[in-house]
Design an enzyme around this catalytic site. Sequence first.
Site: not given
Length: 265
Positions: A152, A154
């Site tokens: 993921t 960020f």
Amino acid sequence: MVPRCTIVPCARSAEVFDRVGRGSVGGAVIPIENSLAGSVAEHFDLLLSRDVFIQSEFPLRIVHNVIAAPGVKFRDLRRVFSHPVALDQCRDFFSRYPQIEPVAFYDTAGSVKHVIENRLGDSAGIAGRQAASVYAGTILKAGIEDDKQNFTRFFLSRKGRRVRPGANKTSLAFSVKNVPGALFKALSVFALRGIDLTKLESRPIPGRSWEYLFYVDLAAARDELTCTRALAHLAEFAPMLRTLGTYTSWKTHEGLLPDPFEVMS
């Protein structure tokens, strides 16, 4: 991303950006896209609608674990709670154990808190290892995600335009008129100058049915001469053009940590 900061939790993503806008926190760390599930659409919309500027990015390797209350055995499990995206990334696990029902929950770590606080003897949550430490849970199975290349990305966003030294990547949003060749013409301003596009995605424009914005990541800093000229060229025929941030690519991020300040996520 922000060592030694004070973490301020928020219940909703909009609150994250509102706090930054009001100045009650120094910045926001938000997930923007997952390598398997794709982009977090709401966060793209909020980046565009709020007065924030992307300062850095970071890819986090996602490892999903089955976490239950102390004393609960894996053979006792009948339900496993987690965020819908996390459940979707563990399909092989639920195929191997059809007796366990996947149950959608608002948050990964929150699912662990839920099963432990409520002493659910037949349930567990799927979350990162830290959730087991925070809520005193027991990891019954580790690394159950289907794909180990699960990351993921960020963003660290702050109010006001601040570009850190070493910035080499830019995120922007733009629109084009609905005429033949409009997108081709828009993208050509980068191709003609040898600027690499690392991401291109369309999003509906709120309140204008069937009209779209385009989000682009460029492998160039906003203030580089070639990028400046490309954006000036794009502005000639793009009704809307906004730079969302200029920052250091995660590939060269190591050693370029932000100064500590109060941040929320």
